[in-house]
Structure formats: structure tokens, C-alpha cells
Design a protein around this motif. Structure first.
Motif: not given
Length: 108
Positions: A91-105
């Protein structure tokens, strides 16, 4: 949803940081795939059965991360990374992670 590996996005500013977000997938190759991969490992070269498994797992992990970010009210994920590990021998475990943000132009 915009997903980037960088801290900043050209032409946008971070309006709000929602927090850490991740998507997790645990995958196992079936018996036939493990046998084929084992045979290929004797000969050498790319083991396409595992390459395909990990590519699909990364796509699913990113999809889950994006869904979680959307639920948090984010419209982008910055500083996205992958992490992986083995669980047992099949078995392989894969995690995608980051910081959730609200952006604006940014106004020109």
C-alpha cells in the motif's frame, strides 16, 4: 480553484487565510499488478504498473484537497506539496497539502 506550489500568485493578493488543507489517498495494487511489477523489477526499467498507480493517487489526493478547500470557503490553495509513504509492502499513502486561501485580483 487555483492550486499553486508558490507562496504568491502573480496578479493576486491573499485576502484571507482559511488554514491548512489536505487530501489523503491510500492505494494498493492488486495481486496481478504486483506480480507484473515484480517481474519487471527483475528485468529493470520503469515499472509502469506502479507509475500509473501513483499518478492516479496524486490526482485523487489533489481532488480531495480541492474539495476540502472549497468547503472551507477558499478559492485557491498556495504552497501545495505532496508527501508519500509506504504502508506494509503493498500500500502507498499519498497526501496533497497546502494552505487554503481566498485571493482577489490586484487592481492594475
Amino acid at each position: 480553484m487555483l492550486v499553486v506550489t508558490t507562496e504568491n500568485i502573480a496578479g493576486y493578493r491573499v485576502k484571507e487565510v482559511k488554514g491548512q488543507v489536505f487530501g489523503l489517498v491510500v492505494r494498493s495494487r492488486g495481486l496481478a499488478g504486483n506480480i507484473m511489477a515484480g517481474l519487471r523489477s527483475i528485468i529493470g526499467g520503469e515499472i509502469t504498473e506502479y507509475t500509473q498507480l501513483l499518478e492516479e493517487a496524486r490526482r485523487h489526493a489533489v481532488d480531495r484537497m480541492v474539495k476540502n478547500a472549497h468547503r472551507m470557503g477558499a478559492n485557491a490553495v498556495v504552497m501545495m506539496r505532496f508527501d508519500s509513504s509506504e504502508m506494509g509492502q503493498t500500500m502507498s499513502e499519498i497526501v496533497a497539502y497546502g494552505t487554503a486561501v481566498v485571493i482577489e485580483p490586484v487592481a492594475p
